[in-house]
Design a protein around this motif. Structure first.
Motif, PDB file in Angstrom:
ATOM      1  N   PHE A 190      34.278  51.051  47.043  1.00  0.00           N
ATOM      2  CA  PHE A 190      35.333  51.190  48.047  1.00  0.00           C
ATOM      3  C   PHE A 190      36.576  50.368  47.714  1.00  0.00           C
ATOM      4  CE2 PHE A 190      32.055  52.989  50.783  1.00  0.00           C
ATOM      5  CZ  PHE A 190      32.776  53.958  51.467  1.00  0.00           C
ATOM      6  N   ASN A 191      36.557  49.692  46.592  1.00  0.00           N
ATOM      7  CA  ASN A 191      37.714  48.871  46.206  1.00  0.00           C
ATOM      8  C   ASN A 191      38.301  49.320  44.870  1.00  0.00           C
ATOM      9  OD1 ASN A 191      38.097  46.315  48.101  1.00  0.00           O
ATOM     10  ND2 ASN A 191      35.903  46.783  48.008  1.00  0.00           N
ATOM     11  N   ILE A 207      24.258  47.608  48.265  1.00  0.00           N
ATOM     12  CA  ILE A 207      25.442  47.159  49.026  1.00  0.00           C
ATOM     13  C   ILE A 207      26.542  46.709  48.071  1.00  0.00           C
ATOM     14  CG2 ILE A 207      26.294  45.384  50.595  1.00  0.00           C
ATOM     15  CD1 ILE A 207      23.535  45.511  51.978  1.00  0.00           C
ATOM     16  N   SER A 208      26.175  46.011  47.003  1.00  0.00           N
ATOM     17  CA  SER A 208      27.164  45.546  46.025  1.00  0.00           C
ATOM     18  C   SER A 208      27.865  46.718  45.342  1.00  0.00           C
ATOM     19  CB  SER A 208      26.486  44.658  44.975  1.00  0.00           C
ATOM     20  OG  SER A 208      25.908  43.525  45.571  1.00  0.00           O
ATOM     21  N   ASN A 209      27.094  47.746  44.994  1.00  0.00           N
ATOM     22  CA  ASN A 209      27.692  48.931  44.373  1.00  0.00           C
ATOM     23  C   ASN A 209      28.656  49.636  45.325  1.00  0.00           C
ATOM     24  OD1 ASN A 209      26.590  49.225  41.636  1.00  0.00           O
ATOM     25  ND2 ASN A 209      24.614  49.343  42.645  1.00  0.00           N
ATOM     26  N   ARG A 247      42.121  34.332  53.511  1.00  0.00           N
ATOM     27  CA  ARG A 247      41.694  35.566  52.864  1.00  0.00           C
ATOM     28  C   ARG A 247      40.175  35.638  52.884  1.00  0.00           C
ATOM     29  NH1 ARG A 247      45.495  34.906  47.578  1.00  0.00           N
ATOM     30  NH2 ARG A 247      43.841  33.403  47.153  1.00  0.00           N
ATOM     31  N   TRP A 248      39.648  36.853  53.064  1.00  0.00           N
ATOM     32  CA  TRP A 248      38.203  37.054  53.057  1.00  0.00           C
ATOM     33  C   TRP A 248      37.689  37.169  51.626  1.00  0.00           C
ATOM     34  CZ3 TRP A 248      35.916  36.003  57.420  1.00  0.00           C
ATOM     35  CH2 TRP A 248      36.563  36.266  58.634  1.00  0.00           C
ATOM     36  N   PHE A 249      36.440  36.767  51.435  1.00  0.00           N
ATOM     37  CA  PHE A 249      35.873  36.819  50.083  1.00  0.00           C
ATOM     38  C   PHE A 249      35.726  38.258  49.591  1.00  0.00           C
ATOM     39  CE2 PHE A 249      32.086  37.031  52.754  1.00  0.00           C
ATOM     40  CZ  PHE A 249      31.299  37.980  52.121  1.00  0.00           C
ATOM     41  N   TRP A 250      35.583  39.217  50.507  1.00  0.00           N
ATOM     42  CA  TRP A 250      35.471  40.616  50.069  1.00  0.00           C
ATOM     43  C   TRP A 250      36.820  41.220  49.693  1.00  0.00           C
ATOM     44  CZ3 TRP A 250      33.580  39.527  55.221  1.00  0.00           C
ATOM     45  CH2 TRP A 250      34.501  39.784  56.233  1.00  0.00           C
ATOM     46  N   ASP A 251      37.915  40.465  49.886  1.00  0.00           N
ATOM     47  CA  ASP A 251      39.223  40.939  49.428  1.00  0.00           C
ATOM     48  C   ASP A 251      39.374  40.804  47.909  1.00  0.00           C
ATOM     49  OD1 ASP A 251      40.053  41.625  51.960  1.00  0.00           O
ATOM     50  OD2 ASP A 251      40.964  39.670  52.372  1.00  0.00           O
ATOM     51  N   LYS A 252      38.458  40.105  47.286  1.00  0.00           N
ATOM     52  CA  LYS A 252      38.437  39.998  45.816  1.00  0.00           C
ATOM     53  C   LYS A 252      37.055  40.438  45.324  1.00  0.00           C
ATOM     54  CE  LYS A 252      37.817  34.996  46.372  1.00  0.00           C
ATOM     55  NZ  LYS A 252      38.311  33.660  46.010  1.00  0.00           N
ATOM     56  N   PRO A 253      36.747  41.727  45.445  1.00  0.00           N
ATOM     57  CA  PRO A 253      35.390  42.233  45.163  1.00  0.00           C
ATOM     58  C   PRO A 253      34.946  42.024  43.719  1.00  0.00           C
ATOM     59  CG  PRO A 253      36.945  44.050  45.374  1.00  0.00           C
ATOM     60  CD  PRO A 253      37.664  42.820  45.821  1.00  0.00           C
ATOM     61  N   VAL A 254      35.876  42.191  42.783  1.00  0.00           N
ATOM     62  CA  VAL A 254      35.504  42.060  41.372  1.00  0.00           C
ATOM     63  C   VAL A 254      35.016  40.650  41.062  1.00  0.00           C
ATOM     64  CG1 VAL A 254      36.399  42.064  39.013  1.00  0.00           C
ATOM     65  CG2 VAL A 254      37.001  43.923  40.574  1.00  0.00           C
ATOM     66  N   TRP A 255      35.757  39.641  41.514  1.00  0.00           N
ATOM     67  CA  TRP A 255      35.389  38.266  41.206  1.00  0.00           C
ATOM     68  C   TRP A 255      34.196  37.795  42.027  1.00  0.00           C
ATOM     69  CZ3 TRP A 255      36.744  36.748  36.776  1.00  0.00           C
ATOM     70  CH2 TRP A 255      37.944  37.180  36.215  1.00  0.00           C
TER      71      TRP A 255
END
Length: 320
Positions: free
Chosen positions: A25-26, A18-20, A282-290
């Motif tokens: 997708f970002n 799921i993380s990959n 803001r959602w936490f998945w809006d900053k996927p890298v961090w």
């Protein structure tokens, strides 16, 4: 036991997959592609490491589940024991954070006339950073001294000393939840209502507790042999108060390169996350890298902390 290991392995593999996908997708440009590939490789490596240390990862939650009644009794008693003998009792648990909060607000907003935090009231910006940091301070200090404080339990052969750092992390949550509820009330007074974004508070509470727990295993085991560790932690927390953007707006102050350097601190993710949930929406998945970076660091610290603790625990009764 074999069935539990299979279930745990499936959970780890699903989390890595799921993380990959989440990172794939970002991807927006070439730089983000390289960063995502690097993080995916780290996640896969961490996943393999987790599979090789399944017992270490799930030992703590299983131990707590098996002794859950005793654990909750100890957690409640730990919270109450801090104020035994004082006239006002648990009232003191709330006085110091409130006074500290008011002093910082007065110094930065009234005295220095600072507080450029955009369209949000400075008091809300300050509270949404300082309240999570209060929890970090109390839980880390408590975790570091947990073995020394409960040395009479450590010396009992039948007692599982591995739950003591968890005990301190959970005990500190009692006051933390109250202040978060107070923060939401103040936000409503200022017209910033509770919505779906606010639900993320539970995610960030878990994320902060998980990171602190891993650090607590390191610090608790170290303090048993090196008593000055508690003083070192206090100094690091004072430094962290200013290096983590609790009382100042990092995005409005720092250059992009310097901002990245500050975000390497995993507590930056926690403080910024609470503001995302309450102020910025803001959602936490809006900053996927961090998000990926934080969990890579937090899981690595947790596994390392538990293994370090377990390796030294046979000597705890001799040195305490």
């Amino acid at each position: 036991m074999k069935k539990k290991k299979i279930i745990a392995a499936v959970i780890i593999i699903l989390a890595a997959v799921i993380s990959n996908i989440f990172l794939a997708f970002n991807i927006h440009d070439r730089i983000s592609m390289y960063i995502s590939i690097f993080l995916c490789l780290l996640i896969d490596a961490l996943g393999i490491y987790c599979l090789r240390n399944i017992e270490t990862i799930f030992r703590v939650p299983l131990d707590i589940y098996r002794s859950r009644d005793m654990f909750w009794d100890l957690a409640k008693n730990d919270f109450q024991a801090k104020f035994v003998g004082s006239i006002f009792g648990v009232f003191w648990a709330f006085v110091n954070p409130i006074i500290t909060l008011l002093l910082y607000w007065f110094v930065f907003q009234v005295g220095l006339r600072s507080g450029n935090v955009g369209d949000y009231p400075f008091i809300l910006f300050l509270m949404s950073g300082l309240i999570p940091w209060f929890y970090v301070q109390e839980a880390l200090n408590g975790g570091a001294s947990s073995l020394m404080e409960y040395s009479y339990l450590v010396k009992k052969m039948v007692f599982n000393v591995g739950i003591l750092p968890v005990l301190k992390v959970v005990s500190a949550l009692f006051v933390h939840v109250f202040f978060l509820a107070f923060l939401l009330l103040v936000a409503c007074v200022y017209g910033i209502g509770i919505d779906l974004y606010t639900v993320q508070i539970f995610y960030y509470i878990f994320a902060s507790a998980f990171l602190i727990l891993g650090l607590s295993y390191f610090s608790a085991a170290s303090t048993a042999f090196f008593k000055d560790m508690t003083q070192i932690i206090n100094i690091l927390l004072v430094i962290g108060t200013w290096l983590t953007p609790i009382m100042w707006n990092a995005e409005a102050t720092l250059s992009p390169a310097l901002l990245v350097a500050f975000k390497i601190n995993p507590f930056f993710y926690i403080i910024d996350g609470f503001r995302d949930a309450i102020l910025y929406k803001r959602w936490f998945w809006d900053k996927p890298v961090w998000t990926a970076y934080f969990w890579i660091v937090a899981i690595a610290i947790y596994i390392g902390g538990v293994k370090f603790f377990n390796r030294l625990k046979v000597h705890f009764s001799d040195v305490l």
